[in-house]
Design a protein around this motif. Sequence first.
Motif, PDB file in Angstrom:
ATOM      1  N   HIS A   1      -1.833  15.112 -22.621  1.00 40.85           N
ATOM      2  CA  HIS A   1      -2.295  13.609 -22.111  1.00 40.85           C
ATOM      3  C   HIS A   1      -3.047  12.934 -22.803  1.00 40.85           C
ATOM      4  O   HIS A   1      -2.879  11.949 -23.361  1.00 40.85           O
ATOM      5  CB  HIS A   1      -2.996  13.853 -20.672  1.00 40.85           C
TER       6      HIS A   1
ATOM      7  N   VAL B   1       8.265   9.062   4.279  1.00 44.19           N
ATOM      8  CA  VAL B   1       8.432   7.971   5.506  1.00 44.19           C
ATOM      9  C   VAL B   1       9.334   7.103   5.123  1.00 44.19           C
ATOM     10  O   VAL B   1      10.139   6.544   6.075  1.00 44.19           O
ATOM     11  CB  VAL B   1       6.712   7.388   5.597  1.00 44.19           C
TER      12      VAL B   1
ATOM     13  N   ARG C   1      -1.246  13.163  -4.498  1.00 44.76           N
ATOM     14  CA  ARG C   1      -1.880  12.307  -5.616  1.00 44.76           C
ATOM     15  C   ARG C   1      -3.153  11.751  -5.196  1.00 44.76           C
ATOM     16  O   ARG C   1      -3.339  10.332  -5.447  1.00 44.76           O
ATOM     17  CB  ARG C   1      -0.693  11.152  -5.943  1.00 44.76           C
TER      18      ARG C   1
ATOM     19  N   ALA D   1       0.573  -1.363   0.101  1.00 39.13           N
ATOM     20  CA  ALA D   1       0.052  -0.007   0.104  1.00 39.13           C
ATOM     21  C   ALA D   1       1.002   1.332  -0.025  1.00 39.13           C
ATOM     22  O   ALA D   1       0.167   2.367  -0.153  1.00 39.13           O
ATOM     23  CB  ALA D   1      -0.960   0.148   1.202  1.00 39.13           C
ATOM     24  N   LEU D   2       2.215   1.084   0.278  1.00 43.07           N
ATOM     25  CA  LEU D   2       2.908   2.304  -0.022  1.00 43.07           C
ATOM     26  C   LEU D   2       3.244   2.741  -1.396  1.00 43.07           C
ATOM     27  O   LEU D   2       3.319   3.877  -1.619  1.00 43.07           O
ATOM     28  CB  LEU D   2       4.358   2.080   0.609  1.00 43.07           C
ATOM     29  N   ARG D   3       2.862   1.724  -2.061  1.00 42.54           N
ATOM     30  CA  ARG D   3       3.104   2.014  -3.680  1.00 42.54           C
ATOM     31  C   ARG D   3       4.471   2.767  -4.082  1.00 42.54           C
ATOM     32  O   ARG D   3       4.589   3.531  -4.817  1.00 42.54           O
ATOM     33  CB  ARG D   3       2.187   2.854  -4.284  1.00 42.54           C
TER      34      ARG D   3
ATOM     35  N   ALA E   1       3.081   9.889  -5.036  1.00 40.97           N
ATOM     36  CA  ALA E   1       2.816  10.618  -3.859  1.00 40.97           C
ATOM     37  C   ALA E   1       4.086  10.701  -3.290  1.00 40.97           C
ATOM     38  O   ALA E   1       5.102   9.778  -2.936  1.00 40.97           O
ATOM     39  CB  ALA E   1       1.640   9.802  -2.880  1.00 40.97           C
ATOM     40  N   ALA E   2       4.221  11.980  -2.454  1.00 42.58           N
ATOM     41  CA  ALA E   2       5.423  12.283  -1.656  1.00 42.58           C
ATOM     42  C   ALA E   2       5.384  11.680  -0.074  1.00 42.58           C
ATOM     43  O   ALA E   2       6.610  11.187   0.267  1.00 42.58           O
ATOM     44  CB  ALA E   2       5.455  13.830  -1.829  1.00 42.58           C
ATOM     45  N   LEU E   3       4.362  11.560   0.272  1.00 40.19           N
ATOM     46  CA  LEU E   3       4.322  11.279   1.653  1.00 40.19           C
ATOM     47  C   LEU E   3       4.947   9.793   2.104  1.00 40.19           C
ATOM     48  O   LEU E   3       5.701   9.557   2.830  1.00 40.19           O
ATOM     49  CB  LEU E   3       2.849  11.284   2.157  1.00 40.19           C
ATOM     50  N   PRO E   4       4.634   8.737   1.259  1.00 43.48           N
ATOM     51  CA  PRO E   4       5.199   7.465   1.448  1.00 43.48           C
ATOM     52  C   PRO E   4       6.728   7.494   1.239  1.00 43.48           C
ATOM     53  O   PRO E   4       7.356   6.886   1.950  1.00 43.48           O
ATOM     54  CB  PRO E   4       4.392   6.624   0.405  1.00 43.48           C
TER      55      PRO E   4
ATOM     56  N   ARG F   1       5.353  10.410 -16.370  1.00 43.75           N
ATOM     57  CA  ARG F   1       4.617  11.446 -16.302  1.00 43.75           C
ATOM     58  C   ARG F   1       2.975  11.269 -16.806  1.00 43.75           C
ATOM     59  O   ARG F   1       2.225  11.743 -16.071  1.00 43.75           O
ATOM     60  CB  ARG F   1       5.103  12.765 -17.372  1.00 43.75           C
ATOM     61  N   PHE F   2       2.958  10.544 -18.188  1.00 38.73           N
ATOM     62  CA  PHE F   2       1.562  10.620 -18.774  1.00 38.73           C
ATOM     63  C   PHE F   2       0.791   9.393 -17.907  1.00 38.73           C
ATOM     64  O   PHE F   2      -0.234   9.318 -17.801  1.00 38.73           O
ATOM     65  CB  PHE F   2       1.580  10.245 -20.154  1.00 38.73           C
ATOM     66  N   THR F   3       1.383   8.573 -17.087  1.00 35.33           N
ATOM     67  CA  THR F   3       0.856   7.871 -16.187  1.00 35.33           C
ATOM     68  C   THR F   3       0.249   8.453 -14.956  1.00 35.33           C
ATOM     69  O   THR F   3      -1.142   8.148 -14.742  1.00 35.33           O
ATOM     70  CB  THR F   3       1.732   6.390 -15.828  1.00 35.33           C
ATOM     71  N   ASP F   4       1.055   9.009 -14.244  1.00 38.53           N
ATOM     72  CA  ASP F   4       0.339   9.638 -12.951  1.00 38.53           C
ATOM     73  C   ASP F   4       1.173  10.809 -12.359  1.00 38.53           C
ATOM     74  O   ASP F   4       0.723  11.343 -11.262  1.00 38.53           O
ATOM     75  CB  ASP F   4       0.429   8.635 -11.957  1.00 38.53           C
ATOM     76  N   LEU F   5       1.735  11.553 -13.310  1.00 43.14           N
ATOM     77  CA  LEU F   5       2.565  12.727 -12.851  1.00 43.14           C
ATOM     78  C   LEU F   5       3.471  12.610 -11.852  1.00 43.14           C
ATOM     79  O   LEU F   5       3.884  13.601 -11.132  1.00 43.14           O
ATOM     80  CB  LEU F   5       1.689  14.121 -12.461  1.00 43.14           C
ATOM     81  N   GLY F   6       3.732  11.327 -11.213  1.00 42.06           N
ATOM     82  CA  GLY F   6       4.669  11.010 -10.274  1.00 42.06           C
ATOM     83  C   GLY F   6       4.041  10.541  -9.139  1.00 42.06           C
ATOM     84  O   GLY F   6       2.891  10.737  -8.637  1.00 42.06           O
TER      85      GLY F   6
ATOM     86  N   ALA G   1       1.143  16.554  -4.294  1.00 39.99           N
ATOM     87  CA  ALA G   1       2.260  15.733  -4.030  1.00 39.99           C
ATOM     88  C   ALA G   1       1.413  14.568  -3.248  1.00 39.99           C
ATOM     89  O   ALA G   1       2.039  13.474  -3.048  1.00 39.99           O
ATOM     90  CB  ALA G   1       3.193  16.095  -3.230  1.00 39.99           C
TER      91      ALA G   1
END
Lengths: 277, 277
Positions: B23, A160, B128, A126-128, A154-157, A147-152, B126
């Motif tokens: 996109h 952590v 997401r 679930a951290l992906r 999540a920063a939070l995981p 970029r075209f999949t998800d723009l990057g 970020a």
Amino acid sequence: MLRADGIHRVAVEDPGSLGARQHLRHCGLDTPPVPVDTDGVRVDELRATGAPAVLLTPAHQFPTGVVLGGERRRELMRWARAGGLIIEDDYDAEHRYDRPPVPALRSMLPEHVCYAGSVSKLLAPALRVGWMLAPPAYRDALVAAKRFTDLGNAALPQLVLAHLMESGELERHLRQVRRRHRRRRDAMIRAIRAHLPGAVAHGAAAGLHLTVTFDGDFADAGLARAALAQGVKTQPLSWHSQRPGRPGLVLGYAASTPTDIAEGIALIGEALRRLGP
Amino acid sequence: MLRADGIHRVAVEDPGSLGARQHLRHCGLDTPPVPVDTDGVRVDELRATGAPAVLLTPAHQFPTGVVLGGERRRELMRWARAGGLIIEDDYDAEHRYDRPPVPALRSMLPEHVCYAGSVSKLLAPALRVGWMLAPPAYRDALVAAKRFTDLGNAALPQLVLAHLMESGELERHLRQVRRRHRRRRDAMIRAIRAHLPGAVAHGAAAGLHLTVTFDGDFADAGLARAALAQGVKTQPLSWHSQRPGRPGLVLGYAASTPTDIAEGIALIGEALRRLGP
């Protein structure tokens, strides 16, 4: 991205992950099967497919659990040097009990190996959070595809994870779960001996699962269904095979206590006897 | 997914988001432009394109900032009821200063509207975290597409968001940033009056940016480049236009203090005078 590079076929290990195969096919790629023996993928058979690329799990082959042998590695390197692309899924490399880790193929031939890893098995799916080390020629296309999949991600995981790595908590966690996993693995091996006589367990040296194969000729999907009806979730080995093979089950032990493991294997034994193969 | 449904063209607002257009094109879809006026997208022009689907930002059109008018909404609903698919990007709907929010198109015609939103502008890109409410006919294909894209989102940011929502912190945060954004917007409007005489500011009632247009005929990309050389980041309006139009700039104000905003606009004014259009 591979198709843009003229690659329309990615050979896969057989048996090998059904999920990975579905993913490749969803991307419009053919997945010719290459047999796996006790030394890992058969490079002569890989050559025979004529596929320009192969997806491998060299550290701990899924689902057989074998490790790619030394001579097989050298043969594979010769195949790659002649123009082949290796996609190395370094899955389960850190869950290793009875021997030291093997180096990644990537370390031997960075120009021809696309290396992928993640913390899914080490911390949580679930951290992906995962990573890829790609040959330089693929870098720009990979960045665009991401970029075209998800723009990057999540920063939070990622923050952590960075904290867990910097503080040493990740190493402590790995040592702790390795001990726990080894106990659970040992409980599963004992239960297989007790309740599944004649079954052969594969891949005990590393990873978070065992694969058992059975003598005889019966539909392992039926056995998995019968076990599930008793509350025991397994995967039939045939899901992960493209060519016919022995019936079997893939049995995860990471998320269950030794007691639950023993009870689960006993229930599989009962289901097997009821099926009477 | 759209292509599997026989949709090969998705009409887009013009001007409209360059990123969204890139996109769609990356997915192999044509993007015929539909003009936007002070009431939003021109539905007669949408009809004229013959496209079976349209991507819209009805709550706060990007980049002009207009809101889709009542008669225009009814006309759009007639177009959708006759078989058109609306993809509603409910972008910036929560950043609203001088009037009450407008209802989403989705609430009027759920079978023909695919509604998408996110917390990117409200909390942080970020994270997401976003959502989609799709017509039932697309549900299974969407779930499969999500699976093959990333196996699902990271759980941690979703848990953080759930906590912020349940505790009321999200509402408090929105009230706080709304006051802050309004001050920054007002500072930007004052600076535009002072330093960009003749420029027209659009879209002040909502959102986190203003679009300014200029009289004359010059390359706004050159102005944006000159401003960037002075440390002021803007987007040329021509990036977001498929058809020729007035030169302009898209100016975000959410992340800068009123003082920085005033200085930035002053620097743009100097760059504009040096260009001498």
